[in-house]
Each structure stands twice: as C-alpha cells, then as structure tokens.
Write a protein that holds these residues in place. Structure first.
Motif, PDB file in Angstrom:
ATOM      1  N   ALA A 105       0.855  -1.190   0.000  1.00  0.00           N
ATOM      2  CA  ALA A 105       0.000   0.000   0.000  1.00  0.00           C
ATOM      3  C   ALA A 105       0.889   1.237   0.000  1.00  0.00           C
ATOM      4  O   ALA A 105       1.840   1.325   0.776  1.00  0.00           O
ATOM      5  CB  ALA A 105      -0.910   0.005   1.218  1.00  0.00           C
ATOM      6  N   GLU A 106       0.592   2.166  -0.872  1.00  0.00           N
ATOM      7  CA  GLU A 106       1.325   3.426  -0.967  1.00  0.00           C
ATOM      8  C   GLU A 106       0.375   4.571  -0.651  1.00  0.00           C
ATOM      9  O   GLU A 106      -0.829   4.461  -0.846  1.00  0.00           O
ATOM     10  CB  GLU A 106       1.911   3.603  -2.382  1.00  0.00           C
ATOM     11  CG  GLU A 106       2.891   2.525  -2.795  1.00  0.00           C
ATOM     12  CD  GLU A 106       4.201   2.540  -2.023  1.00  0.00           C
ATOM     13  OE1 GLU A 106       4.631   3.618  -1.572  1.00  0.00           O
ATOM     14  OE2 GLU A 106       4.797   1.461  -1.861  1.00  0.00           O
ATOM     15  N   ASP A 107       0.932   5.667  -0.183  1.00  0.00           N
ATOM     16  CA  ASP A 107       0.174   6.876   0.147  1.00  0.00           C
ATOM     17  C   ASP A 107       0.535   7.927  -0.892  1.00  0.00           C
ATOM     18  O   ASP A 107       1.713   8.165  -1.154  1.00  0.00           O
ATOM     19  CB  ASP A 107       0.568   7.335   1.561  1.00  0.00           C
ATOM     20  CG  ASP A 107      -0.223   8.520   2.063  1.00  0.00           C
ATOM     21  OD1 ASP A 107      -0.428   9.487   1.296  1.00  0.00           O
ATOM     22  OD2 ASP A 107      -0.601   8.522   3.242  1.00  0.00           O
ATOM     23  N   THR A 113      -4.585   6.094  -0.125  1.00  0.00           N
ATOM     24  CA  THR A 113      -3.715   4.957  -0.397  1.00  0.00           C
ATOM     25  C   THR A 113      -4.142   4.226  -1.661  1.00  0.00           C
ATOM     26  O   THR A 113      -5.299   4.280  -2.065  1.00  0.00           O
ATOM     27  CB  THR A 113      -3.709   3.957   0.786  1.00  0.00           C
ATOM     28  OG1 THR A 113      -5.039   3.484   1.007  1.00  0.00           O
ATOM     29  CG2 THR A 113      -3.168   4.594   2.045  1.00  0.00           C
ATOM     30  N   TYR A 114      -3.164   3.571  -2.247  1.00  0.00           N
ATOM     31  CA  TYR A 114      -3.385   2.732  -3.415  1.00  0.00           C
ATOM     32  C   TYR A 114      -2.406   1.570  -3.324  1.00  0.00           C
ATOM     33  O   TYR A 114      -1.405   1.654  -2.614  1.00  0.00           O
ATOM     34  CB  TYR A 114      -3.202   3.516  -4.717  1.00  0.00           C
ATOM     35  CG  TYR A 114      -1.830   4.125  -4.876  1.00  0.00           C
ATOM     36  CD1 TYR A 114      -0.836   3.477  -5.614  1.00  0.00           C
ATOM     37  CD2 TYR A 114      -1.508   5.348  -4.283  1.00  0.00           C
ATOM     38  CE1 TYR A 114       0.428   4.027  -5.752  1.00  0.00           C
ATOM     39  CE2 TYR A 114      -0.248   5.909  -4.421  1.00  0.00           C
ATOM     40  CZ  TYR A 114       0.716   5.246  -5.159  1.00  0.00           C
ATOM     41  OH  TYR A 114       1.971   5.786  -5.288  1.00  0.00           O
ATOM     42  N   GLU A 115      -2.694   0.472  -4.018  1.00  0.00           N
ATOM     43  CA  GLU A 115      -1.851  -0.719  -3.939  1.00  0.00           C
ATOM     44  C   GLU A 115      -1.094  -0.952  -5.228  1.00  0.00           C
ATOM     45  O   GLU A 115      -1.606  -0.688  -6.323  1.00  0.00           O
ATOM     46  CB  GLU A 115      -2.696  -1.951  -3.615  1.00  0.00           C
ATOM     47  CG  GLU A 115      -3.262  -1.943  -2.210  1.00  0.00           C
ATOM     48  CD  GLU A 115      -4.012  -3.210  -1.860  1.00  0.00           C
ATOM     49  OE1 GLU A 115      -4.478  -3.919  -2.791  1.00  0.00           O
ATOM     50  OE2 GLU A 115      -4.135  -3.502  -0.675  1.00  0.00           O
ATOM     51  N   ASP A 167       3.613   7.333   3.686  1.00  0.00           N
ATOM     52  CA  ASP A 167       2.546   7.529   4.662  1.00  0.00           C
ATOM     53  C   ASP A 167       2.697   8.915   5.301  1.00  0.00           C
ATOM     54  O   ASP A 167       3.690   9.201   5.969  1.00  0.00           O
ATOM     55  CB  ASP A 167       2.620   6.432   5.723  1.00  0.00           C
ATOM     56  CG  ASP A 167       1.517   6.496   6.744  1.00  0.00           C
ATOM     57  OD1 ASP A 167       0.839   7.544   6.872  1.00  0.00           O
ATOM     58  OD2 ASP A 167       1.334   5.490   7.456  1.00  0.00           O
TER      59      ASP A 167
END
Length: 188
Positions: A105-107, A113-115, A167
């Motif tokens: 997961a990225e911010d 967030t997106y994966e 994050d």
C-alpha cells in the motif's frame, strides 16, 4: 504455561487467541542464532541489542530503528519479515541480488492509499536487515534522521515522513510506538 518452539532456520508459527488478541510464536534467525518471539515485547527485546549496536555505529536512534521494525514488519509477523526474506523494514529493491515481489500500500501524499506490486529486498538474516537499513539511512537524503543533525527522535521520525515512507502520518505512528514500548531506553 507456553511452550517455546525452536529449530534452526525453521519457522514455527502458531496463533493463539487470548481474549485480547493474537500472539505469534515464531523462531527467528539472527547472526547470533535463533530466538523465539512470543509477544511484541519479546520482539523488541530480541532485536534491541543488535539495533543498539548498529544504530550507535551509524549515528542513528535505536528507538527509531526498532519502531520502524515494529511498524514495517507488523511486529515481526509479516510474510516479508519472516524467513526466508528477513526484511524488517519494507526496504524495496534487491540485496545481494535477492528480492521478493509483494503487494504493498502506498500513500499519494494526501492520505489516500493505493496498492501496487513491488520488489523488496530479501536478506539472509535479521542482522543483515538491520545493517542494511542503517546503510540506507546513511544516504544524504536521510541526513535529517542522523543524531548529529537532530535534537530528538521526533526530529528523526519527522524526517522519515515523505522520504522513507509515503505515509503522511508515518512520524506519528513511529512516535506512538516509541512511547508505547519506551524505546528511548535503547538510545545511547
């Protein structure tokens, strides 16, 4: 009475429900040998001596190193942290030609967030993971985490937010773990 499971290079994982939650029992391999993790406190106690020595050598905060290991490895229980990968910090890329592909997961910087799938370093031991982490933080982009450039661990965790991790609340999460586990006792 809880039995400890031992075995060189063997992962023994048992989840026990204890009213309040789950506790993972697993055998971890370090440069010094195997040790068994029974709770989050045990995880801290087991990685703290290596983290202290390595942090001292590189001019970093052991408290921040341990907090990141707790957060990034889900307290030592993530698939990436467990053998054969031993990656306690979610460091991407390859280590001595070794890597593993995982969903992460990225911010986007605004809290959304997106994966994505990405390559993460795979280490031969937890000691190697701790040492490589310190070498990564020795890069100039992370100069704000060095003891010589800070007045407290809070400065270091703030410097990691947006650089080490996408994050936007990363420093708050690390500070909470440092306070919860009284990790400043490991800062020399």
């Amino acid at each position: 009475m809880r039995k400890r499971k031992k075995g060189r290079g063997l992962l023994a994982l048992t989840l026990i429900t204890l009213g309040l939650g789950f506790f993972a029992y697993q055998t971890l391999t370090t440069q010094q040998g195997d040790y068994t993790i029974t709770t989050e406190d045990s995880f801290v106690q087991n990685i703290a001596p290596d983290a202290q020595a390595i942090a001292s050598q590189y001019g970093l905060y052991a408290s921040v190193m341990i907090a990141q290991a707790l957060l990034e490895s889900q307290r030592g229980t993530s698939r990436l942290a467990q053998p054969p990968h031993h990656n306690l910090f979610g460091i991407k890329g390859t280590y001595q030609g070794q890597s593993a592909n995982f969903l992460t997961a990225e911010d986007d910087g605004s809290g959304q967030t997106y994966e994505i799938h990405d390559q993460f370093r795979s280490y031969p031991s937890y000691y190697s993971s701790l040492t490589d982490y310190a070498q990564v933080l020795s890069q100039p982009i992370y100069a704000g985490t060095w003891k010589a450039n800070t007045t407290s661990y809070q400065d270091a965790t703030l410097a990691l937010t947006g650089t080490y991790a996408t994050d936007s609340n990363y420093n708050h999460k690390l500070n909470q773990l440092i306070e919860q586990y009284q990790l400043t006792r490991y800062d020399w």
